[in-house]
Every structure is written in structure tokens, then in C-alpha cells.
Design a protein around this motif. Structure first.
Motif, PDB file in Angstrom:
ATOM      1  N   ILE A 336       0.669  -2.116   0.129  1.00  0.00           N
ATOM      2  CA  ILE A 336      -0.066  -0.264  -0.278  1.00  0.00           C
ATOM      3  C   ILE A 336       0.925   1.131  -0.359  1.00  0.00           C
ATOM      4  N   ASN A 337       0.004   1.715  -1.072  1.00  0.00           N
ATOM      5  CA  ASN A 337       1.349   3.115  -1.380  1.00  0.00           C
ATOM      6  C   ASN A 337       1.072   4.473   0.330  1.00  0.00           C
ATOM      7  N   LEU A 338       1.847   5.205   0.886  1.00  0.00           N
ATOM      8  CA  LEU A 338       2.174   6.201   1.385  1.00  0.00           C
ATOM      9  C   LEU A 338       0.572   7.199   1.511  1.00  0.00           C
ATOM     10  N   ASP A 339      -0.703   7.041   0.497  1.00  0.00           N
ATOM     11  CA  ASP A 339      -1.731   7.831   0.494  1.00  0.00           C
ATOM     12  C   ASP A 339      -2.678   7.130   0.918  1.00  0.00           C
ATOM     13  N   GLY A 340      -1.823   5.733   0.469  1.00  0.00           N
ATOM     14  CA  GLY A 340      -2.960   4.926   1.242  1.00  0.00           C
ATOM     15  C   GLY A 340      -3.679   3.876   0.246  1.00  0.00           C
ATOM     16  N   SER A 341      -3.630   4.411  -1.312  1.00  0.00           N
ATOM     17  CA  SER A 341      -3.241   3.030  -2.192  1.00  0.00           C
ATOM     18  C   SER A 341      -3.339   1.698  -2.991  1.00  0.00           C
ATOM     19  N   ALA A 342      -3.421   0.922  -3.030  1.00  0.00           N
ATOM     20  CA  ALA A 342      -2.835   0.113  -3.360  1.00  0.00           C
ATOM     21  C   ALA A 342      -1.237   0.453  -4.746  1.00  0.00           C
ATOM     22  N   THR A 343      -0.481  -0.167  -4.334  1.00  0.00           N
ATOM     23  CA  THR A 343       1.144  -0.277  -5.068  1.00  0.00           C
ATOM     24  C   THR A 343      -0.292  -0.871  -6.353  1.00  0.00           C
ATOM     25  N   ASP A 344      -0.623  -2.177  -6.386  1.00  0.00           N
ATOM     26  CA  ASP A 344      -0.478  -2.278  -7.938  1.00  0.00           C
ATOM     27  C   ASP A 344      -2.066  -2.622  -7.744  1.00  0.00           C
ATOM     28  N   PRO A 345      -2.546  -2.186  -8.341  1.00  0.00           N
ATOM     29  CA  PRO A 345      -4.918  -1.783  -8.888  1.00  0.00           C
ATOM     30  C   PRO A 345      -4.701  -3.625  -9.250  1.00  0.00           C
ATOM     31  N   TRP A 346      -3.963  -4.170  -9.364  1.00  0.00           N
ATOM     32  CA  TRP A 346      -4.031  -5.270 -10.445  1.00  0.00           C
ATOM     33  C   TRP A 346      -4.149  -6.867  -9.068  1.00  0.00           C
ATOM     34  N   ARG A 347      -3.711  -6.485  -7.976  1.00  0.00           N
ATOM     35  CA  ARG A 347      -3.527  -7.235  -7.351  1.00  0.00           C
ATOM     36  C   ARG A 347      -4.321  -6.851  -5.876  1.00  0.00           C
ATOM     37  N   LEU A 348      -4.931  -5.908  -5.988  1.00  0.00           N
ATOM     38  CA  LEU A 348      -5.632  -5.114  -4.697  1.00  0.00           C
ATOM     39  C   LEU A 348      -6.684  -4.372  -5.309  1.00  0.00           C
ATOM     40  N   CYS A 349      -7.731  -4.902  -4.974  1.00  0.00           N
ATOM     41  CA  CYS A 349      -8.708  -3.313  -5.336  1.00  0.00           C
ATOM     42  C   CYS A 349      -9.379  -2.824  -3.390  1.00  0.00           C
ATOM     43  N   SER A 350      -9.891  -1.543  -3.892  1.00  0.00           N
ATOM     44  CA  SER A 350     -10.844  -1.224  -2.932  1.00  0.00           C
ATOM     45  C   SER A 350     -12.109  -1.890  -2.526  1.00  0.00           C
ATOM     46  N   MET A 351     -12.767  -1.917  -1.250  1.00  0.00           N
ATOM     47  CA  MET A 351     -13.633  -2.121  -1.141  1.00  0.00           C
ATOM     48  C   MET A 351     -15.345  -0.896  -2.167  1.00  0.00           C
ATOM     49  N   GLN A 352     -14.655   0.404  -2.312  1.00  0.00           N
ATOM     50  CA  GLN A 352     -15.313   1.568  -3.108  1.00  0.00           C
ATOM     51  C   GLN A 352     -15.494   0.733  -4.735  1.00  0.00           C
ATOM     52  N   GLN A 353     -14.071   0.170  -4.978  1.00  0.00           N
ATOM     53  CA  GLN A 353     -14.395  -0.833  -6.642  1.00  0.00           C
ATOM     54  C   GLN A 353     -15.186  -1.656  -6.780  1.00  0.00           C
ATOM     55  N   VAL A 354     -14.910  -2.298  -5.475  1.00  0.00           N
ATOM     56  CA  VAL A 354     -16.078  -3.876  -5.585  1.00  0.00           C
ATOM     57  C   VAL A 354     -17.564  -2.791  -5.675  1.00  0.00           C
ATOM     58  N   GLU A 355     -17.782  -2.302  -4.859  1.00  0.00           N
ATOM     59  CA  GLU A 355     -19.342  -2.100  -4.484  1.00  0.00           C
ATOM     60  C   GLU A 355     -19.506  -0.891  -5.954  1.00  0.00           C
TER      61      GLU A 355
END
Length: 621
Positions: A336-355
Motif C-alpha cells: 500500500i502506498n503512503l497515500d493509502g492506495s494500492a501499489t498494484d491495483p491488479w493485485r488489490l482493489c478497494s471496497m469502493q471499487q467492488v461496490e
């Protein structure tokens, strides 16, 4: 709206944010230009399309089945193309440029503009637009009527064998259709959302402006349809095809002029990139993590991150499609990056994306139910023309005959008269009973329209049975060239089925557009607009399939061909009964889907608001 209220709205709609330049919302001034653009676009498009069935059968000497199939495929392709236009709009160009691309061609506009909502650095530079895709499409079709060698020889009543179109004549005709498809791809999905962009959604006056825009939008579209189905169709049928097809071309040109008159006052929302990328990421990551065990309290343990500048509203966790939640499970390998986002969005998605993906998936079953609904609507727009041709179309004892293609104006008239009654009388009364802002929910509104189409198909079957019986048992009023005897039944008996169809559209069509607009993620508003037309496209293809199958399977049946050229020798009423049966099945399917559906922003509960908005500032280009 009163003058002082207009001034108040314009003054209120000037906002300043910390990160973005001042956005000067000019909704009240921009709305007439956008609605005017759409009105003249519809006058042009509908003025041509509404009478094409008659044009193809009388000028191009096509059989009814061939002409109906061509129009179904054309309408389906036109409506499906809106999905591509919406994707390009939401991903790359924004709605303003997409509308420009679709409206004009071979017209070079080089230079720099300064928008009143932008800073000096926010300039539109070196824009090259394509010239009049829609105008050219209408012009090409108009040329097939003007130039003799672009259509077959006229087939008179005494002609025993009509000459059909040559391959080159068909190529020229299809070229016009193709150009109209390109124009519709950009205009149809973007116009509604672009109009709503002109109002500030964070203040009360802006919200009222958006509601006013939707109301005027549908009112003017219906008005355009009525003009096209009466005046324009009359000129085409009784005066001249060349003049009648030339008028819509002029309308389309006026539409383009009105649109570009507002260039300097429009708010142009910046696209955020492909919304489909996020959907693909959720699908891919959920597949990779399919063997992981779901947490007991996913709303607490799933990866939660939402970009601060995103225009999308934050969504709560829902229990539907829980297998997708695995895309937001954090594993030791995920960074996870310093701003809280996933470093690799193709390995980890947010609950917001899922919803957000769940929002799209939940809409699809509801969208599918609209396909059968539109089949019944299409039948009232197509075969009612053939019914009218073999009915008594005189008004009383006068010599004036209502053009066959103009009968569908009665459904438009029904819709136009009912909308203010529904909005001003029914909704307030229903609001007192239910406590809901709209009186009833959007799904309830759509369901009423779907059930009404079942009734309209049943009425259509009974009227056709009576029309045919009179034609076979009583003296006819003459012979319709290349068809058959004209029944003594007044064509006005076709009005009830069309009036019910208009009521169905007032409930379902408007409810569906609003439903998609509110239930899709905010960065997919153009795609949401295209979903409405994609449903119509699927219906056109399904209707074409049904017509072809019924025509071929009943050709050698004991009952005879249901859909011959001469309706008096067919059983169109059986076909209407079949559509009624499909409508009953579809109504049950819709009720099941509506019971299962969860509105956006309501979490796992059915009770709640239909849309949760996030107060964000639009990023202008």
C-alpha cells in the motif's frame, strides 16, 4: 421560473474550491441551447426514421418483412453504438467533445477559446471536428429520393412486377444509415448528462435546475416527435419525399448551430479515465483470490480506500455478489502506498471499487427486463403502420386521410398529456400516502409501464381481429396497392392501443433513464445513458428475430402465414397474442428482480434512499 429566481440561481451557482479554478455554472442560460439542440436533433432524426418503413416499401419497392428487418437491424445498431460513444466520452474526450465529434465533420476549428468557467491556463486548443455525421446521413438518404438513379423505378398500382433496388443503390442507402449511426453514438448517451453537468449539484437551486432540465428535456423530445409524425410525415407522404426528407436535414443543421452557440458558457466535466478498467481489475483480482476465505465482518476488514478527488459517492458494503469482496482482501503480498492506495491495483482493489462494480451488476437484470418491454413498444410503432394502411384513415366524411406513419403520434400525445398530470397531481397524492419523494419508487414506476404494455398488446390483438373480420365479411373501401383490401374499420380504433403504449412509456421510459442515471457510479453517467438505448437495441434485434421466425414457421402452417404482405390474409392478431404472452412472463421476471434489487447507497437494506450523492466539485477541462 420567475426572473428573480433565475438571477438567484445564476448567482448561487458560482463556487470556488481549494484545488480547482472557479466554476461558473450557467445552467439557466445553457439549458435552452442544450434542449434546443436535442429538440432539433430529434426533429431531424425522427422526421426521417418515423416514415422510413413507408419509404422503403413504396420508393425502394421492398417487401414489408425485408423493410422491417432492415429497420430493426439499423435501430439496434444505432442504439448499441451509444455504448461505444459513452465509453469514449467517459474515458477520453468528455461529453462536450463527444457531442461535437458526433455533430460535425470536415469542419476545422483551430484556435484557442477561453471558457467562462476556466482559468487562463484552461484553454481548448486546436480542436478538429468531423463535419455533420448526422447531417450527412440525413443528406445521403435525402439524395436517394431526389436523384432518380439512386432509387428503383416507381411502382404504380397497375404495375404487375416491381423492380427492386440495385446493389449500388443499397450501398448508397446504407452509407446514409452508417453516418446516422455515428452521429447517434455520440449524441444520444451524452446529451442528458451534459445538460445536468451545467447545474451545481451541491446547492438547492442547482438541484431544482437539474429536475427542471429533465422535465423540459422529455417534454421537448415528445413535442419534436409529434411534429415529425404529423407535419413532416404528411409532407413526405402527400407532397414530396425529396422535400420531406430535406426538412429533417435542415433541422439537424440548426441543431448543430444551437449546440456550438453555447461553447463559451458550458461546463465541461473532465473525464476520469476508463471506468471499465476498474471493473476489469475487480474481476481479475477476485478470480486470483477466489480461494481465500471471506471475513466475517467485511465492512471492517476489507481494504477501504477512495480517491479524495473522485466524483463518485462513497458506497457502503452490501451482501450481494459477495464473491467479489475477495478482491478487497489484504494479503501479506499486497503493498500500500503512503497515500493509502494500492501499489498494484491488479493485485488489490478497494471496497469502493467492488461496490461500484456491484452497482453495475445489479442493474443488468433490471435492464434485461426492458428488452421484452420494448418489443411490445416496437410492434406499436411498426405493424400499426401496416394496420393503418389497410384501415379507413379518413376523418369523418372528409377526403383528408391521416398518413399511416402519423398514427403513432397518438402514443406521443398520450405521454405528453399524462406527464404533467402525473407530476402535478398523482405524485403529490402518492407522496402523502407513501412518504416517498417521488410518490413511488423508480422500480415501481417501471413495473407499471411494463404491465401496461401487456394490456396494449392484448388490445392490439383484439382490434386487429376486428379489422380483419370486417375486411373479409363486409365490402372493402378499395385496394391498397401491393397489399390488399382496405377494411371499413376506422383507423381511429387503433388509438386505444397507442394511448396505452404512451402511458407505458411515460412510466417506464422516463423511470428507466432516471434509474440508470442514479444507480450507476457517477463517473459512468454517459454509459448509464447508453444503457437505455442498448435495451432498445437488444429489443430491435429480438423483434427482428421474432418476426423472421414467425414468418418462416407459419408460412406453411394450417393457419397460414401470420405476417404476409396482405394483413387480411394473415393472422397479425396471433402475433400480438404471442407478444402478450411474452409480456406476462416478463412482468413476473421483473417483479422477482425488483424484489431482489438493492438501491445504490442503501447497504444490505431495502429501505433507504434511491441514491446517495457526494458533494464534490466538477473538474472542468
Amino acid at each position: 421560473m420567475e426572473k428573480n429566481e433565475k438571477e438567484s440561481m445564476e448567482n448561487d451557482e458560482k463556487i470556488l474550491t481549494n484545488d480547482e479554478p472557479e466554476i461558473n455554472y450557467r445552467g439557466v442560460k445553457a439549458m435552452p441551447l442544450i434542449i434546443g439542440n436535442e429538440t432539433f436533433e430529434k426533429l431531424g432524426a425522427i422526421g426521417t426514421l418515423s416514415n422510413l418503413l413507408v419509404y422503403l416499401t413504396t420508393v425502394f419497392n421492398m417487401k414489408s418483412i425485408t423493410a422491417t428487418t432492415i429497420l430493426n437491424v439499423f435501430n439496434g445498431t444505432t442504439n448499441f453504438s451509444t455504448l461505444l460513444g459513452a465509453f469514449l466520452s467517459d474515458t477520453y474526450f468528455g461529453r462536450y467533445k463527444t457531442l461535437g465529434f458526433a455533430s460535425i465533420a470536415s469542419f476545422l476549428v483551430s484556435g484557442k477559446y477561453k471558457n467562462s468557467k476556466e482559468t487562463n491556463s484552461d484553454l481548448i486548443t486546436d480542436q478538429t471536428y468531423l463535419l455533420f455525421f448526422s447531417v450527412k446521413g440525413l443528406l445521403v438518404i435525402d439524395l436517394t429520393a431526389i436523384i432518380k438513379w439512386l432509387h428503383p423505378p416507381h411502382c404504380g398500382a397497375e404495375t404487375t412486377k416491381c423492380i427492386g433496388p440495385t446493389p449500388w443503390q443499397m450501398v448508397f442507402l446504407f452509407t446514409g444509415f452508417g453516418l446516422m449511426v455515428i452521429g447517434a453514438a455520440g449524441i444520444r448517451p451524452c446529451n442528458l448528462a451534459f445538460g445536468a453537468d451545467q447545474f451545481n449539484p451541491n446547492i438547492e437551486s442547482g438541484k431544482r435546475g437539474i429536475n427542471s432540465f429533465f422535465n423540459w428535456y422529455f417534454f421537448t423530445i415528445t413535442f419534436a416527435q409529434m411534429v415529425s409524425l404529423t407535419l413532416v410525415v404528411y409532407i413526405q407522404s402527400d407532397v414530396s419525399w425529396a422535400i420531406g426528407l430535406g426538412i429533417p436535414t435542415i433541422f439537424m443543421l440548426v441543431s448543430c448551430v444551437l449546440f456550438f452557440m453555447g461553447t463559451k458558457i458550458y461546463v465541461k466535466v473532465k473525464p476520469e479515465g476508463s471506468p471499465f478498467t476498474s471493473i476489469a481489475q475487480v474481476m481479475a483480482v477476485a478470480a486470483k483470490k477466489r480461494r481465500l476465505k471471506l471475513p466475517e465482518q467485511p465492512w471492517l476488514s476489507l481494504f477501504s480506500y477512495a480517491p479524495s478527488k473522485s466524483i463518485n459517492s462513497k458506497l457502503p458494503h452490501t451482501d450481494q455478489f459477495r464473491f467479489l469482496d475477495k478482491a478487497a482482501i489484504v494479503t501479506p503480498e499486497d503493498q500500500i502506498n503512503l497515500d493509502g492506495s494500492a501499489t498494484d491495483p491488479w493485485r488489490l482493489c478497494s471496497m469502493q471499487q467492488v461496490e461500484e462494480m456491484k452497482c453495475v451488476l445489479r442493474v443488468i437484470p433490471i435492464w434485461a427486463s426492458a428488452i421484452i418491454y420494448y418489443v411490445a413498444i416496437i410492434q406499436q410503432q411498426q405493424y400499426v403502420v401496416f394496420q393503418a394502411l389497410q384501415s379507413n384513415r379518413h376523418l369523418g366524411n372528409s377526403k383528408f386521410q391521416i398518413p399511416a406513419a402519423s398514427y403513432t403520434v397518438f402514443s406521443m400525445l398520450s405521454l405528453t398529456l399524462f406527464i404533467p398530470i402525473y407530476d402535478r397531481i398523482l405524485v403529490p397524492q402518492l407522496r402523502k400516502l407513501t412518504g416517498k419523494e417521488g410518490g413511488i419508487t423508480l422500480l415501481q414506476r417501471m413495473g407499471v409501464g411494463i404491465i401496461l404494455t401487456v394490456l396494449s398488446s392484448l388490445v392490439a390483438a383484439q382490434v386487429e381481429k376486428w379489422r380483419r373480420n370486417l375486411a373479409l365479411t363486409r365490402p372493402t373501401l378499395g385496394i391498397q396497392p401491393h397489399r390488399g383490401g382496405i377494411s371499413s374499420m376506422s383507423g381511429l380504433w387503433l388509438v386505444p392501443q397507442l394511448a396505452i403504449t404512451g402511458l407505458a412509456e411515460a412510466f417506464t421510459n422516463i423511470g428507466q433513464v432516471e434509474f440508470y442515471y442514479k444507480q450507476f457510479p457517477e463517473n459512468m453517467r454517459s454509459v448509464a445513458g447508453s444503457f437505455f438505448f442498448c435495451g432498445m437495441a437488444a429489443s430491435s434485434y429480438l423483434n427482428s428475430f421474432l418476426v423472421t421466425v414467425v414468418h418462416r414457421t407459419t408460412e406453411g402452417a394450417a393457419t397460414g402465414n401470420w405476417l404476409p404482405e396482405d394483413l387480411n390474409k394473415g393472422r397479425l392478431d396471433y402475433f400480438y397474442y404471442m407478444v402478450t404472452g411474452l409480456g406476462v412472463v416478463n412482468s413476473v421476471y421483473f417483479l422477482l428482480c425488483a424484489k431482489w434489487y438493492r438501491y445504490k447507497g442503501t447497504g444490505g437494506s431495502v429501505v433507504g434512499v434511491e441514491m446517495q450523492t457526494k458533494e464534490v466539485d466538477k473538474q472542468v477541462v
